[in-house]
Motif scaffolding. Sequence first.
Motif, PDB file in Angstrom:
ATOM      1  N   ASP A 348       0.897  -1.363   0.022  1.00  0.00           N
ATOM      2  CA  ASP A 348      -0.037   0.178   0.059  1.00  0.00           C
ATOM      3  C   ASP A 348       0.887   1.279   0.011  1.00  0.00           C
ATOM      4  O   ASP A 348       0.680   2.184  -0.987  1.00  0.00           O
ATOM      5  N   THR A 349       1.721   1.225   0.669  1.00  0.00           N
ATOM      6  CA  THR A 349       2.685   2.406   1.109  1.00  0.00           C
ATOM      7  C   THR A 349       3.486   2.723  -0.116  1.00  0.00           C
ATOM      8  O   THR A 349       3.670   3.933  -0.511  1.00  0.00           O
ATOM      9  N   ASN A 350       4.080   1.652  -0.904  1.00  0.00           N
ATOM     10  CA  ASN A 350       4.908   1.822  -2.047  1.00  0.00           C
ATOM     11  C   ASN A 350       4.335   1.645  -3.344  1.00  0.00           C
ATOM     12  O   ASN A 350       5.015   1.579  -4.320  1.00  0.00           O
ATOM     13  N   GLY A 351       2.860   1.467  -3.540  1.00  0.00           N
ATOM     14  CA  GLY A 351       2.577   1.093  -4.706  1.00  0.00           C
ATOM     15  C   GLY A 351       2.776   2.150  -5.841  1.00  0.00           C
ATOM     16  O   GLY A 351       2.813   1.981  -6.896  1.00  0.00           O
ATOM     17  N   ASP A 352       2.450   3.529  -5.459  1.00  0.00           N
ATOM     18  CA  ASP A 352       2.839   4.625  -6.666  1.00  0.00           C
ATOM     19  C   ASP A 352       4.241   4.558  -7.110  1.00  0.00           C
ATOM     20  O   ASP A 352       4.463   4.681  -8.228  1.00  0.00           O
ATOM     21  N   ALA A 353       5.275   4.832  -6.058  1.00  0.00           N
ATOM     22  CA  ALA A 353       6.533   4.496  -6.463  1.00  0.00           C
ATOM     23  C   ALA A 353       6.954   3.176  -7.395  1.00  0.00           C
ATOM     24  O   ALA A 353       7.595   3.382  -8.222  1.00  0.00           O
ATOM     25  N   VAL A 354       6.258   2.272  -7.093  1.00  0.00           N
ATOM     26  CA  VAL A 354       6.571   0.918  -7.673  1.00  0.00           C
ATOM     27  C   VAL A 354       6.154   1.136  -9.180  1.00  0.00           C
ATOM     28  O   VAL A 354       6.734   0.693 -10.032  1.00  0.00           O
ATOM     29  N   THR A 355       4.715   1.459  -9.343  1.00  0.00           N
ATOM     30  CA  THR A 355       4.091   1.826 -10.629  1.00  0.00           C
ATOM     31  C   THR A 355       4.932   2.802 -11.523  1.00  0.00           C
ATOM     32  O   THR A 355       5.299   2.353 -12.418  1.00  0.00           O
ATOM     33  N   LYS A 356       5.322   3.802 -11.116  1.00  0.00           N
ATOM     34  CA  LYS A 356       6.135   4.815 -11.599  1.00  0.00           C
ATOM     35  C   LYS A 356       7.430   4.230 -12.269  1.00  0.00           C
ATOM     36  O   LYS A 356       7.606   4.305 -13.585  1.00  0.00           O
ATOM     37  N   LYS A 357       8.037   3.558 -11.297  1.00  0.00           N
ATOM     38  CA  LYS A 357       9.482   2.973 -11.676  1.00  0.00           C
ATOM     39  C   LYS A 357       9.190   1.611 -12.760  1.00  0.00           C
ATOM     40  O   LYS A 357       9.950   1.728 -13.868  1.00  0.00           O
ATOM     41  N   PHE A 358       8.160   0.954 -12.546  1.00  0.00           N
ATOM     42  CA  PHE A 358       7.926  -0.248 -13.444  1.00  0.00           C
ATOM     43  C   PHE A 358       7.709   0.125 -14.873  1.00  0.00           C
ATOM     44  O   PHE A 358       8.108  -0.233 -15.720  1.00  0.00           O
ATOM     45  N   THR A 359       6.872   1.300 -14.734  1.00  0.00           N
ATOM     46  CA  THR A 359       6.209   1.441 -16.171  1.00  0.00           C
ATOM     47  C   THR A 359       7.168   2.324 -16.990  1.00  0.00           C
ATOM     48  O   THR A 359       7.421   2.301 -18.138  1.00  0.00           O
ATOM     49  N   GLN A 360       8.120   3.175 -16.169  1.00  0.00           N
ATOM     50  CA  GLN A 360       9.327   3.842 -17.010  1.00  0.00           C
ATOM     51  C   GLN A 360      10.265   2.735 -17.279  1.00  0.00           C
ATOM     52  O   GLN A 360      10.988   2.828 -18.440  1.00  0.00           O
ATOM     53  N   MET A 361      10.513   1.820 -16.578  1.00  0.00           N
ATOM     54  CA  MET A 361      11.511   0.523 -17.153  1.00  0.00           C
ATOM     55  C   MET A 361      11.083   0.030 -18.624  1.00  0.00           C
ATOM     56  O   MET A 361      11.682  -0.464 -19.223  1.00  0.00           O
TER      57      MET A 361
END
Length: 363
Positions: A348-361
């Motif tokens: 829950d806490t890290n979902g936004d950051a993970v989404t941003k990093k994953f989609t940029q990757m």
Amino acid sequence: MNKGKGLKNGALLLLTAMMGFGIAGCGTTAADKSANTGAAPAPKTEQAAAKTDDKKEDKKLGGKLVVYSAGPKELAESIQKGYEAKTGVKVEMFQGTTGKILARMEAEKANPVVDVVVLASLPSAQGLKKSGLTLEYKNAANADKLVPDWSDKDGHFFGYSASALGIVYNTKQVKTPPKEWSDLAKDEWKGKVNIPDPALSGSALDFITGYLSTKGDGGWELFEQYKKNGVALAGANQEALDPVITGAKSIVAAGVDYMTYQAKAKGEPVDMVYPASGTVISPRPAAILKSSKNQDNAKAFIDYLLSDEAQKMVADTYLLPGRKDVKAKDRASVDQITQMKIDWTWMDTNGDAVTKKFTQMFK
């Protein structure tokens, strides 16, 4: 019938912008009748109190209810029809992915209209609760029969169903399917694998954040290997699955199982594997919004979702029923799927950051 947390920045604005919305009070009190003598009213007997409670429970519903629901479409429509027939309430339904639901809520933040949201990701519901957007409903019918880990203990959301993520493959093209997540980084699968976009698919986000919650930063190595091996980011769950059904691709990484079982039942050449190292079971929570203008109708909708009738609909759609006493239909049950030891709070806490990093990757 298909994320607060863990989706694109637009969805996050919803949570902050809508904080502070008040909850409309509801409920009435009935005065005791007394003789016209000036004497104090007599206390209610237990029997009279029970009758009053019965009247409250049997209160006639009417009007409308606005529901935003993640798929599957046929389940959402069946639940809508069943609820309308049972209550007489007219349901206005919007169906979309969790990301689209939250984007719509953001667009309506100045004048919210939705009463109940049905999402495809537990952290999304956690995010709504954390931001103060959900209404507590502690006396939901059959809530005590739900899988505890799929619902909020304070009654802010209810995991009425769930799906598991796995490796989906085309049975005509793949004779020896991969058994582990790491297998998809091998040369034999180069350019043949799709993965759903976590910005559009709540279940895909649950898998990615769940995997990282168990592996730590080292977990990114797997996704870096996927990128190097030509794994393609392919929209939401159905968009990732369709090319595998047609044979344009061979495999979906983190594919949704109920969609696979549905396609297989229709004769499509697909099947799936749950890696022995573990996967994520993604609950599909339903929540009432504090801003709801139809709270009695909304509570009745939650009750219906957890009813015998609706839970059978869930099983018939090849989802995992939210109630422990309802059996899954023609599919792997919860106890047949090895699960990772994931951390929902971290997700829950890290979902936004993970989404941003994953989609940029994967751009």
